[in-house]
Enzyme design. Structure first.
Site, PDB file in Angstrom:
ATOM      1  N   ARG A   4      -7.174   1.194  -4.041  1.00 32.65           N
ATOM      2  CA  ARG A   4      -5.977   1.292  -3.206  1.00 32.65           C
ATOM      3  C   ARG A   4      -5.119   2.401  -3.796  1.00 32.65           C
ATOM      4  O   ARG A   4      -5.201   2.720  -4.973  1.00 32.65           O
ATOM      5  CB  ARG A   4      -5.233  -0.039  -3.186  1.00 32.65           C
ATOM      6  CG  ARG A   4      -6.067  -1.178  -2.580  1.00 32.65           C
ATOM      7  CD  ARG A   4      -5.192  -2.374  -2.234  1.00 32.65           C
ATOM      8  NE  ARG A   4      -5.991  -3.531  -1.849  1.00 32.65           N
ATOM      9  CZ  ARG A   4      -6.406  -3.780  -0.612  1.00 32.65           C
ATOM     10  NH1 ARG A   4      -6.130  -2.938   0.364  1.00 32.65           N
ATOM     11  NH2 ARG A   4      -7.108  -4.863  -0.352  1.00 32.65           N
ATOM     12  N   GLY A  32      -9.861   0.206   6.093  1.00 29.49           N
ATOM     13  CA  GLY A  32      -9.000  -0.525   7.020  1.00 29.49           C
ATOM     14  C   GLY A  32      -7.896   0.332   7.611  1.00 29.49           C
ATOM     15  O   GLY A  32      -7.992   1.563   7.658  1.00 29.49           O
ATOM     16  N   ASP A  33      -6.828  -0.333   8.051  1.00 28.56           N
ATOM     17  CA  ASP A  33      -5.755   0.385   8.741  1.00 28.56           C
ATOM     18  C   ASP A  33      -5.125   1.457   7.857  1.00 28.56           C
ATOM     19  O   ASP A  33      -4.862   2.579   8.313  1.00 28.56           O
ATOM     20  CB  ASP A  33      -4.698  -0.599   9.266  1.00 28.56           C
ATOM     21  CG  ASP A  33      -4.144  -1.508   8.183  1.00 28.56           C
ATOM     22  OD1 ASP A  33      -4.782  -1.644   7.115  1.00 28.56           O
ATOM     23  OD2 ASP A  33      -3.060  -2.089   8.381  1.00 28.56           O
ATOM     24  N   THR A  93      -6.547   3.034   5.362  1.00 29.11           N
ATOM     25  CA  THR A  93      -7.544   4.098   5.206  1.00 29.11           C
ATOM     26  C   THR A  93      -7.572   5.004   6.432  1.00 29.11           C
ATOM     27  O   THR A  93      -7.672   6.227   6.312  1.00 29.11           O
ATOM     28  CB  THR A  93      -8.943   3.477   5.002  1.00 29.11           C
ATOM     29  OG1 THR A  93      -8.874   2.580   3.909  1.00 29.11           O
ATOM     30  CG2 THR A  93     -10.002   4.529   4.737  1.00 29.11           C
ATOM     31  N   ILE A 102     -12.062  -7.167   6.730  1.00 25.05           N
ATOM     32  CA  ILE A 102     -12.578  -8.536   6.851  1.00 25.05           C
ATOM     33  C   ILE A 102     -11.618  -9.355   7.725  1.00 25.05           C
ATOM     34  O   ILE A 102     -12.016 -10.297   8.386  1.00 25.05           O
ATOM     35  CB  ILE A 102     -12.767  -9.161   5.448  1.00 25.05           C
ATOM     36  CG1 ILE A 102     -13.672 -10.375   5.532  1.00 25.05           C
ATOM     37  CG2 ILE A 102     -11.437  -9.517   4.807  1.00 25.05           C
ATOM     38  CD1 ILE A 102     -14.193 -10.837   4.195  1.00 25.05           C
ATOM     39  N   ASP A 103     -10.346  -8.931   7.738  1.00 29.83           N
ATOM     40  CA  ASP A 103      -9.321  -9.690   8.485  1.00 29.83           C
ATOM     41  C   ASP A 103      -9.442  -9.518   9.993  1.00 29.83           C
ATOM     42  O   ASP A 103      -8.771 -10.223  10.740  1.00 29.83           O
ATOM     43  CB  ASP A 103      -7.916  -9.248   8.062  1.00 29.83           C
ATOM     44  CG  ASP A 103      -7.603  -9.604   6.611  1.00 29.83           C
ATOM     45  OD1 ASP A 103      -8.403 -10.329   6.002  1.00 29.83           O
ATOM     46  OD2 ASP A 103      -6.562  -9.143   6.107  1.00 29.83           O
ATOM     47  N   TYR A 146     -12.232 -14.553  -2.440  1.00 28.98           N
ATOM     48  CA  TYR A 146     -12.988 -13.414  -2.988  1.00 28.98           C
ATOM     49  C   TYR A 146     -14.496 -13.685  -2.981  1.00 28.98           C
ATOM     50  O   TYR A 146     -15.286 -12.753  -2.913  1.00 28.98           O
ATOM     51  CB  TYR A 146     -12.491 -13.056  -4.392  1.00 28.98           C
ATOM     52  CG  TYR A 146     -11.098 -12.446  -4.339  1.00 28.98           C
ATOM     53  CD1 TYR A 146     -10.914 -11.135  -3.916  1.00 28.98           C
ATOM     54  CD2 TYR A 146      -9.968 -13.190  -4.671  1.00 28.98           C
ATOM     55  CE1 TYR A 146      -9.651 -10.574  -3.821  1.00 28.98           C
ATOM     56  CE2 TYR A 146      -8.699 -12.640  -4.593  1.00 28.98           C
ATOM     57  CZ  TYR A 146      -8.542 -11.333  -4.161  1.00 28.98           C
ATOM     58  OH  TYR A 146      -7.303 -10.778  -4.068  1.00 28.98           O
ATOM     59  N   ILE A 159     -16.024 -15.117  -0.584  1.00 32.98           N
ATOM     60  CA  ILE A 159     -16.453 -14.775   0.786  1.00 32.98           C
ATOM     61  C   ILE A 159     -16.516 -13.260   0.945  1.00 32.98           C
ATOM     62  O   ILE A 159     -17.454 -12.710   1.519  1.00 32.98           O
ATOM     63  CB  ILE A 159     -15.474 -15.400   1.816  1.00 32.98           C
ATOM     64  CG1 ILE A 159     -15.630 -16.909   1.845  1.00 32.98           C
ATOM     65  CG2 ILE A 159     -15.695 -14.791   3.205  1.00 32.98           C
ATOM     66  CD1 ILE A 159     -14.656 -17.642   2.742  1.00 32.98           C
TER      67      ILE A 159
END
Ligand SMILES: Nc1ncnc2c1ncn2[C@@H]1O[C@H](COP(=O)(O)OP(=O)(O)OP(=O)(O)O)[C@@H](O)[C@H]1O
Ligand SMILES: O=P(O)(O)OC[C@H]1O[C@](O)(CO)[C@@H](O)[C@@H]1O
Ligand SMILES: [Mg+2]
Length: 631
Positions: A307, A332-333, A335, A362-363, A519, A521
């Protein structure tokens, strides 16, 4: 008349249509090459000109709608290629017209030498509605260096049709050469009927419509194009993974590498290690078919991730210095926002570099796309934790199993895992506020359910109840390196609150087991269905870059992969709509109260309607996403 008519069209980017009356052929014949290009002619005047020309002629021949003629002519910048060029079956404008049958060899279809058949043809043609030309509205401005910078490419068509298009390298580098797509000679793909995507194909964002609905927003359909804007040997691609982990990351990496290699013969593919900062702080690694061959069986990302560390200038310097011309950015968003500014900088510098975003979360909180990879896997794996919570709670008097699942701002994993399991008594998500104490509160509901069933399972998304915890604990506002707010542990807090409540009720001792599989998962490899999804996503990304598209994110919209402009992905996060049917299904399956006041529900409905631009009376869900429960 002693003429042949040759129509050339280049529709991909900025239509260029030429009507040329070229060489003489046989007396009285018109050789009509690629009749389907009529569909590409935008100007009504030109269409009328072509029709009149056809009608004034005495005989018609249909030729195969071979790309070879149009491509050879239209792309005079195309490098000479001795290989056979595969026919693309464009959908002809007059597909129902017998005069324009498809044929693999030049074939006389029907003589119209007598006046009745000519009249017949005339009436057929006059019955064909010529579509109004679409009006492009590309937001073009100039950079400080006087180079064109494309902001938004919007095309408005008939009946409320809107195409939110993605940039193309030729928007700012108009004279790029093109190359025949090597897939036309690929033994696996060349047999596929209509393998290439028609350049005009678009995917509708809204598929539930009624007869008076406008046609709505569309995105450019993903897939291989006949023309490539990169020669395989000249491609230096790179792949980077950013943000949190997600099942399927390695599958996407693998499939980008194999897709580039197998479909386009690209062999130079660099792995950027450790997220965005890897561009300038680390050496690259070579990715080959061999090195990625079984990485999809492992969780995590073989490239590492991070991050923070997004420094646009340093990243684009590195892209330029390393001679990279295709950048695949998986994340993700956050990125995708980073990818968008990289694209802008690449464009400002006038570099021939395709910047492609592959959405990862993943969300499942990325807008427009119906589902993100890894989400299915996460929901499936969450079942194990919920089962364990159920077994534990069932085996003790007043047993409570509490499971925390991921979902920073959106509760999709919790909602779907709950719906899939059927053992859950209560599901709490960030979008649906709840309160603990008093009438209608969570603690009252837990007490009631324990009295009824003797045990219960609660699933809580990690972002749920954050306001309550913050009030309770007066915590500090802490952020991670990317600026995301660090969440307080709702699972631990809730466990504590439930225990405290029942301590005050000695006649009702409880047994609470808290399970946090988050984590565990996130770190597993993707399941079979996600693997297939990742493969299609990676291939769509590769086709888009090879076709010269840039500044886009790829993803499924209503079951079809599409190229979506970055801003549509990053402008907001996708959330569970609590006034939608899917959340109602969940409430009915768990039989839990909504914990919300009527005023809150009404306000949410209004917000949602204002956002979607629909009224209750219209009863049309504009949310194309299945995951938002529009079924
Ligand atoms: N607005 C932005 N502009 C440029 N770069 C950004 C922006 N937001 C985030 N980034 C960069 O994107 C990378 C990933 O962002 P972030 O950590 O928020 O994860 P993400 O991509 O949203 O994935 P997820 O939240 O699903 O884990 C980071 O390196 C961060 O610096
Ligand atoms: O602890 P990390 O790695 O920063 O990531 C946690 C966050 O990442 C996510 O999995 C999104 O990638 C969220 O669900 C979660 O809140
Ligand atoms: Mg994010």
């Amino acid at each position: 008349m002693d003429l042949s008519i040759h129509l050339l069209a280049r529709k991909d980017h900025g239509l260029r249509t030429n009507l040329e009356l070229v060489r003489p052929t046989c007396q009285g014949l018109i050789v009509l090459c690629g009749i389907s290009v009529l569909g590409h002619v935008e100007s009504k005047a030109q269409k009328v000109e072509i029709f009149s020309f056809l009608l004034s002629s005495s005989r018609f021949f249909s030729f195969p709608k071979s790309q070879s003629n149009s491509q050879k002519k239209s792309s005079n910048k195309t490098k000479p290629n001795t290989k056979k060029i595969k026919t693309q079956n464009h959908t002809p404008l007059f597909s129902s017209n017998p005069y324009f049958k498809r044929s693999s060899t030049p074939q006389k279809v029907q003589s119209t030498s007598n006046s009745s058949s000519l009249l017949d043809l005339k009436s057929r043609l006059s019955a064909v509605k010529i579509p109004e030309p679409v009006k492009p509205r590309a937001g073009r401005r100039m950079s400080a260096e006087g180079k064109p910078v494309i902001t938004k490419k919007i095309v408005i068509g008939d009946a409320g049709y809107v195409l939110e298009d993605v940039p193309h390298l030729t928007d700012y580098l108009p004279d790029l050469p093109t190359y025949p797509n090597p897939l036309q000679d690929h033994p696996a793909y060349s047999v596929v009927k209509q393998y290439f995507v028609n350049t005009d194909d678009t995917v509708a964002q809204t598929i539930v419509v009624h007869k008076s609905s406008p046609r709505g927003v569309h995105f450019r359909r993903a897939g291989p194009r006949q023309k490539a804007y990169f020669e395989s040997d000249d491609v230096t691609a790179c792949i980077v993974t950013c943000g949190g982990l997600c099942p399927g990351l390695n599958t996407v990496i693998r499939e980008i590498v194999c897709g580039l290699y197998d479909m386009y013969g690209v062999k130079t593919i660099l792995g950027i290690e450790g997220g965005y900062r890897g561009f300038y702080a680390r050496n690259t690694i070579n990715l080959t078919r061999k090195t990625v061959s079984d990485i999809h069986k492992r969780g995590g990302t073989v490239l590492g991730t991070s991050r923070g560390g997004h420094d646009t200038t340093k990243i684009v310097d590195s892209i330029q210095d390393r001679g990279i011309n295709q950048v695949y950015i998986i994340g993700g968003d956050g990125t995708q926002k980073g990818a968008s500014v990289i694209f802008e900088e690449v464009q400002r510098r006038g570099l021939k570099v395709a910047v492609v975003g592959v959405p990862k979360t993943i969300d499942n909180d990325i807008e427009v796309i119906e589902k993100s990879f890894g989400f299915d896997t996460a929901v499936e794996e969450a079942q194990r934790a919920i089962n364990a919570a159920h077994v534990e709670s069932e085996s003790q008097e007043n047993g409570i199993g509490l499971v925390k699942l991921m979902g920073r701002n959106s509760g999709f994993i919790a909602m779907y895992a709950t719906l899939a399991s059927r053992d859950v008594d209560c599901c709490l998500i960030p979008e649906s506020p709840f309160y603990l104490e008093g009438k209608g509160g969570l603690l009252e509901f837990i007490e009631k359910r324990l009295k009824e069933h003797g045990h219960m399972v609660i699933v809580v998304a990690e972002g749920a109840g954050q306001d309550l915890i913050a009030q309770d604990m007066r915590s500090m506002d802490v952020h991670d390196a990317s600026g995301n707010k660090l969440l307080l542990d709702v699972g631990l807090w809730l466990s504590q609150k439930i225990k405290e409540h029942f301590v005050r009720k000695p006649k009702m001792p409880i047994n609470l087991k808290y399970i946090d599989p988050t984590y565990m998962i996130r770190a597993i490899p993707s399941n079979a269905s996600d693997n297939v999804y990742c493969t299609l996503l990676a291939h769509s990304a590769v086709h888009g870059a090879m076709a010269g598209y840039t500044g886009f994110t790829v993803g499924p919209v209503n079951g079809r992969h599409a190229y979506i402009p970055f801003d549509r992905i990053t402008e907001k996060q996708k959330k569970v709509v609590i006034t939608d049917r899917m959340w109602a299904r969940l409430l009915s399956s768990t039989n839990q109260p909504s914990f919300m006041s009527n005023k809150y529900i009404e306000d949410s409905k209004k917000d949602n309607e204002a956002h979607n631009g629909t009224s209750k009376a219209e009863n049309v869900s504009t949310d194309a996403s299945l995951t938002n429960g529009s079924l």
